[in-house]
Motif scaffolding. Structure first.
Motif, PDB file in Angstrom:
ATOM      1  N   HIS A  10     -18.270  -8.085 -10.732  1.00 54.07           N
ATOM      2  CA  HIS A  10     -18.623  -6.791 -11.319  1.00 54.07           C
ATOM      3  C   HIS A  10     -18.848  -6.860 -12.828  1.00 54.07           C
ATOM      4  O   HIS A  10     -19.590  -6.046 -13.379  1.00 54.07           O
ATOM      5  CB  HIS A  10     -17.526  -5.766 -11.017  1.00 54.07           C
ATOM      6  CG  HIS A  10     -17.327  -5.536  -9.557  1.00 54.07           C
ATOM      7  ND1 HIS A  10     -18.134  -4.690  -8.822  1.00 54.07           N
ATOM      8  CD2 HIS A  10     -16.426  -6.067  -8.683  1.00 54.07           C
ATOM      9  CE1 HIS A  10     -17.731  -4.692  -7.556  1.00 54.07           C
ATOM     10  NE2 HIS A  10     -16.704  -5.514  -7.446  1.00 54.07           N
ATOM     11  N   PHE A  11     -18.204  -7.824 -13.480  1.00 54.10           N
ATOM     12  CA  PHE A  11     -18.306  -7.956 -14.939  1.00 54.10           C
ATOM     13  C   PHE A  11     -18.507  -9.426 -15.303  1.00 54.10           C
ATOM     14  O   PHE A  11     -17.861 -10.299 -14.730  1.00 54.10           O
ATOM     15  CB  PHE A  11     -17.035  -7.439 -15.621  1.00 54.10           C
ATOM     16  CG  PHE A  11     -16.795  -5.970 -15.399  1.00 54.10           C
ATOM     17  CD1 PHE A  11     -17.408  -5.022 -16.207  1.00 54.10           C
ATOM     18  CD2 PHE A  11     -15.965  -5.530 -14.372  1.00 54.10           C
ATOM     19  CE1 PHE A  11     -17.202  -3.665 -15.994  1.00 54.10           C
ATOM     20  CE2 PHE A  11     -15.748  -4.183 -14.155  1.00 54.10           C
ATOM     21  CZ  PHE A  11     -16.376  -3.251 -14.973  1.00 54.10           C
ATOM     22  N   GLY A  12     -19.377  -9.659 -16.271  1.00 50.11           N
ATOM     23  CA  GLY A  12     -19.657 -11.040 -16.689  1.00 50.11           C
ATOM     24  C   GLY A  12     -18.504 -11.688 -17.436  1.00 50.11           C
ATOM     25  O   GLY A  12     -18.348 -12.907 -17.407  1.00 50.11           O
ATOM     26  N   SER A  13     -17.703 -10.874 -18.117  1.00 56.45           N
ATOM     27  CA  SER A  13     -16.583 -11.402 -18.894  1.00 56.45           C
ATOM     28  C   SER A  13     -15.560 -10.291 -19.120  1.00 56.45           C
ATOM     29  O   SER A  13     -15.823  -9.121 -18.835  1.00 56.45           O
ATOM     30  CB  SER A  13     -17.084 -11.906 -20.258  1.00 56.45           C
ATOM     31  OG  SER A  13     -17.516 -10.799 -21.050  1.00 56.45           O
ATOM     32  N   MET A  14     -14.418 -10.658 -19.660  1.00 58.21           N
ATOM     33  CA  MET A  14     -13.405  -9.659 -19.992  1.00 58.21           C
ATOM     34  C   MET A  14     -13.901  -8.743 -21.108  1.00 58.21           C
ATOM     35  O   MET A  14     -13.601  -7.553 -21.120  1.00 58.21           O
ATOM     36  CB  MET A  14     -12.091 -10.348 -20.399  1.00 58.21           C
ATOM     37  CG  MET A  14     -11.459 -11.184 -19.284  1.00 58.21           C
ATOM     38  SD  MET A  14     -11.058 -10.216 -17.806  1.00 58.21           S
ATOM     39  CE  MET A  14      -9.629  -9.309 -18.378  1.00 58.21           C
TER      40      MET A  14
END
Length: 200
Positions: free
Chosen positions: A51-55
C-alpha cells in the motif's frame, strides 16, 4: 489503541494510516516501524508495502490528508456562514474532525519536524501553517471590520492562538495518556477560543 467495529470495516490502507497515526502520537517516531504497525494489524510487514512505497510515504499521506482537509475546510468556510463567527466556527469544527481522524499525529509531527534536518516534511508543514494562519487572520480582519471581533487584537496572533489551542489540546491529551477523543466537547472548546476575541 484504536478498536471499534467501524475500524474493522476500513480498507487495509486506511487501517495502516490510522494505526500509524496512533503510534506516532502515543509512542513517538522511534516506535513508528513497519513491524509495530504490522503487529497491531495482524498482517506482515510486506503487506504494508503493498500500500505504501516507504514509511515516509505513510507520514506524507497523514500530513497531506490533514493539510488538504484543513485547507479545504478553511476555504469553504469563507463561503459559508452568515457572519465571521459562523465562518470561524466552521473552520474549527472541520479542523477538530480532521484532528480526531488523524489522532493528533500532525501536531506531533509539526513539533518533531520543526527540529529535524530533513526539510521535506518541515517545508510542507510550514507552508500549511502559513496558509492556514493567513486564512484565519483574514477572517479575523473581516470580523473586526464588521464589529464582531475586538479591534485591539492582532489578527495574526489570533490565528496562531487558534492553532496553538489545538496543539495544546493534543499535548495535554498525550501527557495525560488519555484514550478516546482529543477534544471531548468541541462546542465548549470553540466557545473558549472565541471568548477572548469576540466583542461582548
Amino acid at each position: 489503541m484504536i478498536n471499534s467495529d467501524d475500524f474493522n470495516k476500513l480498507p487495509t490502507k486506511e487501517k495502516i494510516l490510522r494505526v500509524s497515526a496512533d503510534i506516532i502520537v502515543k509512542e513517538g517516531l522511534k516506535k513508528f516501524t513497519a513491524k509495530n504497525i504490522a503487529d497491531r494489524l495482524n498482517i506482515t510487514d510486506a503487506a504494508i508495502f503493498k500500500h505504501f512505497g516507504s514509511m515516509d510515504d505513510i507520514i506524507l499521506e497523514i500530513i497531506e490528508r490533514y493539510v488538504s482537509e484543513c485547507s479545504k475546510s478553511a476555504e469553504e468556510a469563507t463561503k459559508k456562514g452568515k457572519d465571521v463567527k459562523e465562518k470561524l466556527e466552521h473552520v474549527l469544527r472541520a479542523h477538530i474532525r480532521v484532528l480526531e481522524e488523524t489522532r493528533g499525529a500532525v501536531p506531533v509531527l509539526c513539533f518533531e519536524f520543526s527540529r529535524a534536518d530533513d526539510k521535506k516534511f518541515h517545508d510542507i508543514l510550514l507552508k500549511f501553517l502559513n496558509n492556514y494562519k493567513e486564512r484565519i487572520s483574514s477572517l479575523v480582519k473581516i470580523g473586526q471590520d464588521e464589529g464582531l471581533i475586538r479591534s485591539d487584537i492582532d489578527p495574526e496572533d489570533t490565528a496562531m492562538h487558534f492553532i496553538g489551542s489545538i496543539q495544546a489540546k493534543v499535548f495535554a491529551y498525550i501527557m495525560a495518556g488519555k484514550e478516546g477523543s482529543i477534544i471531548e466537547d468541541p462546542d465548549l472548546f470553540i466557545s473558549e477560543v472565541f471568548y477572548g476575541i469576540m466583542k461582548r
